[in-house]
Design a protein around this motif. Structure first.
Motif, PDB file in Angstrom:
ATOM      1  N   VAL A  87      20.977  67.676 -50.812  1.00 59.07           N
ATOM      2  CA  VAL A  87      20.291  67.366 -52.060  1.00 59.07           C
ATOM      3  C   VAL A  87      21.318  67.220 -53.168  1.00 59.07           C
ATOM      4  CG1 VAL A  87      19.911  69.815 -52.576  1.00 59.07           C
ATOM      5  CG2 VAL A  87      18.459  68.080 -53.667  1.00 59.07           C
ATOM      6  N   ILE A  88      21.085  66.254 -54.051  1.00 56.06           N
ATOM      7  CA  ILE A  88      21.923  66.103 -55.244  1.00 56.06           C
ATOM      8  C   ILE A  88      21.004  65.991 -56.452  1.00 56.06           C
ATOM      9  CG2 ILE A  88      23.964  65.054 -54.201  1.00 56.06           C
ATOM     10  CD1 ILE A  88      22.842  62.335 -55.036  1.00 56.06           C
ATOM     11  N   SER A  89      21.502  66.465 -57.579  1.00 58.77           N
ATOM     12  CA  SER A  89      20.742  66.359 -58.819  1.00 58.77           C
ATOM     13  C   SER A  89      21.302  65.228 -59.664  1.00 58.77           C
ATOM     14  CB  SER A  89      20.827  67.675 -59.597  1.00 58.77           C
ATOM     15  OG  SER A  89      22.056  67.757 -60.288  1.00 58.77           O
ATOM     16  N   VAL A  90      20.537  64.847 -60.662  1.00 61.81           N
ATOM     17  CA  VAL A  90      20.961  63.775 -61.555  1.00 61.81           C
ATOM     18  C   VAL A  90      22.203  64.168 -62.340  1.00 61.81           C
ATOM     19  CG1 VAL A  90      19.561  64.497 -63.527  1.00 61.81           C
ATOM     20  CG2 VAL A  90      20.016  62.055 -63.170  1.00 61.81           C
ATOM     21  N   LEU A  91      22.555  65.450 -62.336  1.00 58.14           N
ATOM     22  CA  LEU A  91      23.760  65.918 -63.021  1.00 58.14           C
ATOM     23  C   LEU A  91      25.009  65.840 -62.152  1.00 58.14           C
ATOM     24  CD1 LEU A  91      22.336  69.096 -64.786  1.00 58.14           C
ATOM     25  CD2 LEU A  91      22.643  66.812 -65.752  1.00 58.14           C
ATOM     26  N   ASP A  92      24.829  65.606 -60.864  1.00 58.79           N
ATOM     27  CA  ASP A  92      25.975  65.577 -59.948  1.00 58.79           C
ATOM     28  C   ASP A  92      26.744  64.257 -60.067  1.00 58.79           C
ATOM     29  OD1 ASP A  92      25.474  68.104 -58.853  1.00 58.79           O
ATOM     30  OD2 ASP A  92      24.048  67.276 -57.404  1.00 58.79           O
ATOM     31  N   GLU A  93      28.054  64.339 -59.874  1.00 61.92           N
ATOM     32  CA  GLU A  93      28.887  63.135 -59.926  1.00 61.92           C
ATOM     33  C   GLU A  93      28.499  62.128 -58.851  1.00 61.92           C
ATOM     34  OE1 GLU A  93      32.963  64.185 -59.683  1.00 61.92           O
ATOM     35  OE2 GLU A  93      33.006  65.225 -61.629  1.00 61.92           O
ATOM     36  N   GLN A  94      27.987  62.630 -57.720  1.00 62.01           N
ATOM     37  CA  GLN A  94      27.654  61.732 -56.610  1.00 62.01           C
ATOM     38  C   GLN A  94      26.345  60.976 -56.833  1.00 62.01           C
ATOM     39  OE1 GLN A  94      28.244  64.999 -56.455  1.00 62.01           O
ATOM     40  NE2 GLN A  94      29.392  65.590 -54.621  1.00 62.01           N
ATOM     41  N   TYR A  95      25.579  61.381 -57.843  1.00 63.97           N
ATOM     42  CA  TYR A  95      24.297  60.709 -58.089  1.00 63.97           C
ATOM     43  C   TYR A  95      24.580  59.249 -58.441  1.00 63.97           C
ATOM     44  CZ  TYR A  95      19.383  60.384 -59.526  1.00 63.97           C
ATOM     45  OH  TYR A  95      18.054  60.066 -59.614  1.00 63.97           O
ATOM     46  N   PRO A  96      23.859  58.304 -57.833  1.00 68.14           N
ATOM     47  CA  PRO A  96      24.174  56.878 -58.032  1.00 68.14           C
ATOM     48  C   PRO A  96      24.077  56.454 -59.502  1.00 68.14           C
ATOM     49  CG  PRO A  96      22.660  57.178 -56.184  1.00 68.14           C
ATOM     50  CD  PRO A  96      22.757  58.497 -56.867  1.00 68.14           C
ATOM     51  N   GLU A  97      25.174  55.975 -60.024  1.00 67.54           N
ATOM     52  CA  GLU A  97      25.203  55.558 -61.424  1.00 67.54           C
ATOM     53  C   GLU A  97      24.288  54.373 -61.683  1.00 67.54           C
ATOM     54  OE1 GLU A  97      26.500  56.244 -65.334  1.00 67.54           O
ATOM     55  OE2 GLU A  97      26.807  57.404 -63.510  1.00 67.54           O
ATOM     56  N   THR A  98      24.141  53.492 -60.692  1.00 63.58           N
ATOM     57  CA  THR A  98      23.269  52.334 -60.874  1.00 63.58           C
ATOM     58  C   THR A  98      21.828  52.754 -61.135  1.00 63.58           C
ATOM     59  OG1 THR A  98      23.020  52.188 -58.459  1.00 63.58           O
ATOM     60  CG2 THR A  98      24.649  50.753 -59.480  1.00 63.58           C
ATOM     61  N   LEU A  99      21.415  53.876 -60.541  1.00 61.28           N
ATOM     62  CA  LEU A  99      20.056  54.359 -60.753  1.00 61.28           C
ATOM     63  C   LEU A  99      19.895  54.908 -62.166  1.00 61.28           C
ATOM     64  CD1 LEU A  99      17.636  54.313 -58.896  1.00 61.28           C
ATOM     65  CD2 LEU A  99      18.124  56.665 -58.248  1.00 61.28           C
ATOM     66  N   LYS A 100      20.931  55.584 -62.667  1.00 60.54           N
ATOM     67  CA  LYS A 100      20.886  56.078 -64.041  1.00 60.54           C
ATOM     68  C   LYS A 100      20.792  54.930 -65.041  1.00 60.54           C
ATOM     69  CE  LYS A 100      23.666  60.226 -63.136  1.00 60.54           C
ATOM     70  NZ  LYS A 100      24.900  60.944 -63.506  1.00 60.54           N
ATOM     71  N   LEU A 101      21.461  53.821 -64.726  1.00 62.87           N
ATOM     72  CA  LEU A 101      21.443  52.679 -65.620  1.00 62.87           C
ATOM     73  C   LEU A 101      20.126  51.907 -65.540  1.00 62.87           C
ATOM     74  CD1 LEU A 101      25.065  51.371 -64.970  1.00 62.87           C
ATOM     75  CD2 LEU A 101      24.222  52.385 -67.089  1.00 62.87           C
ATOM     76  N   ALA A 102      19.460  51.974 -64.389  1.00 61.40           N
ATOM     77  CA  ALA A 102      18.257  51.169 -64.174  1.00 61.40           C
ATOM     78  C   ALA A 102      16.990  51.832 -64.685  1.00 61.40           C
ATOM     79  CB  ALA A 102      18.103  50.850 -62.689  1.00 61.40           C
ATOM     80  N   LEU A 103      16.921  53.171 -64.625  1.00 60.53           N
ATOM     81  CA  LEU A 103      15.672  53.875 -64.910  1.00 60.53           C
ATOM     82  C   LEU A 103      15.787  54.741 -66.155  1.00 60.53           C
ATOM     83  CD1 LEU A 103      14.694  55.012 -61.300  1.00 60.53           C
ATOM     84  CD2 LEU A 103      14.024  52.926 -62.510  1.00 60.53           C
TER      85      LEU A 103
END
Length: 332
Positions: A87-103
């Motif tokens: 599991v990864i959280s939105v605070l983790d470095e591994q969280y996909p940056e493209t998803l942060k930019l899209a949503l």
């Protein structure tokens, strides 16, 4: 993320019954601005929640109820670790940056569960979406384009439903290429037959299995709709094999256009195209004309488009409405 912190995350995201926007706002105010962990959150008093997070009385009550479930969530953490689910959280470095930019904060999943290698998402990624009841021509097209992209080491991402989704997965795996499956349900709700099929490919680093939902959450129409936002949000390009003018594919394709994704719809020179495909062209999607005799000429430009879009995504500055604002040093 240690086991205690992970259990606290599960309590916040799944047991508090707070809307995603409220949860993500807590992450901004408590974690980003105050620099504290979710374990710290549940160790604090309600007065501090109100002061820092600006929660309503109802929100405070829901957070209190979630705190009481943390011990039970610890058992879930152990079960997931035993099953090889990460599991990864939105605070983790591994969280996909493209998803942060899209949503935006209303839709970005605070947690992602996965089995496989997250590095697959660093490749150029093309989503293939379409009807569960697609016709034979659409399925043939789907298999060809998925296989072609996978042969070129492009990550083919889909939702694993019957019809176009399943055919996209099959086309990618026939080429022994990388593919990502985004589930509309909990990651532990796959059948034993499905898991037996997927496990060797997951272990070989060819398949990444993702879910934004509680590991035991059943399939729901609403979850399928939310899943579609993640499928298109993770991609540089979205290909629509077949769509009606309503339903999941239609909503997913329109969502991709809203995310500013390049959307291509299957079009043929010698026959009419599905009604939804034609309507999407009117909304700004691009035609993808093809025939089995010239697939390289038809599909090769997609790779260059995906590469350029990926470069643009990597250099795109964050917007205030996006959770890329949470890309901070955060060490639970």
């Amino acid at each position: 993320m240690n086991a205690r912190e992970q259990a606290c995350w599960f309590a916040l995201v799944f047991q508090s019954k707070l809307p995603i926007r409220v949860i993500n706002t807590i992450l901004v105010t408590w974690c980003k601005q105050a620099g504290r962990t979710i374990e710290d959150l549940f160790a604090a008093e309600a007065q501090e929640w109100a002061r820092v997070c600006h929660l309503t009385t109802e929100g405070l009550q829901k957070l209190e109820q979630a705190r009481e479930t943390i011990v039970a969530q610890s058992f879930l953490v152990e079960q997931l670790q035993h099953s090889g689910i990460s599991v990864i959280s939105v605070l983790d470095e591994q969280y996909p940056e493209t998803l942060k930019l899209a949503l935006d904060r209303n839709h970005i999943p605070p947690l992602l569960f996965y089995a496989g290698q997250l590095d697959i998402l660093k490749r150029q990624t093309v989503a293939i979406i379409g009807s569960r009841n697609a016709n034979a021509e659409s399925l043939h097209f789907t298999r060809l384009v998925a296989r072609y992209l996978a042969e070129k080491n492009t990550n083919v991402i889909s939702g694993f439903a019957r019809g176009v989704d399943r055919t996209a997965y099959e086309g990618a795996t026939e080429a022994d290429g990388p593919t990502t499956i985004v589930l509309p349900q909990g990651i532990r709700k796959l059948s034993r037959t499905q898991l037996r099929e997927l496990q060797p490919r997951i272990e070989a680093g060819k398949v990444l299995l993702l879910s934004q939902f509680h590991p035991d959450a059943p399939w729901l129409v609403s979850r399928a709709m939310e899943r579609n936002k993640v499928v298109t949000g993770l991609a540089q390009i979205v290909i629509v094999a077949e769509s009606d003018t309503k339903g999941g594919t239609w909503e997913g394709a329109n969502g991709a256009l809203h995310q500013k994704r390049r959307v291509y719809v299957r079009a043929t020179k010698d026959s009419s195209i599905p009604a939804g495909n034609a309507a999407l062209l009117e909304k700004g999607a691009r035609p993808l004309s093809w025939s089995p005799s010239d697939e390289d000429q038809a599909f090769a430009p997609l790779l260059e488009k995906a590469r350029k879009v990926q470069e643009q995504q990597r250099s795109m500055p964050p917007s205030p409405r996006q959770l890329s604002l949470l890309a901070i040093e955060y060490k639970p």
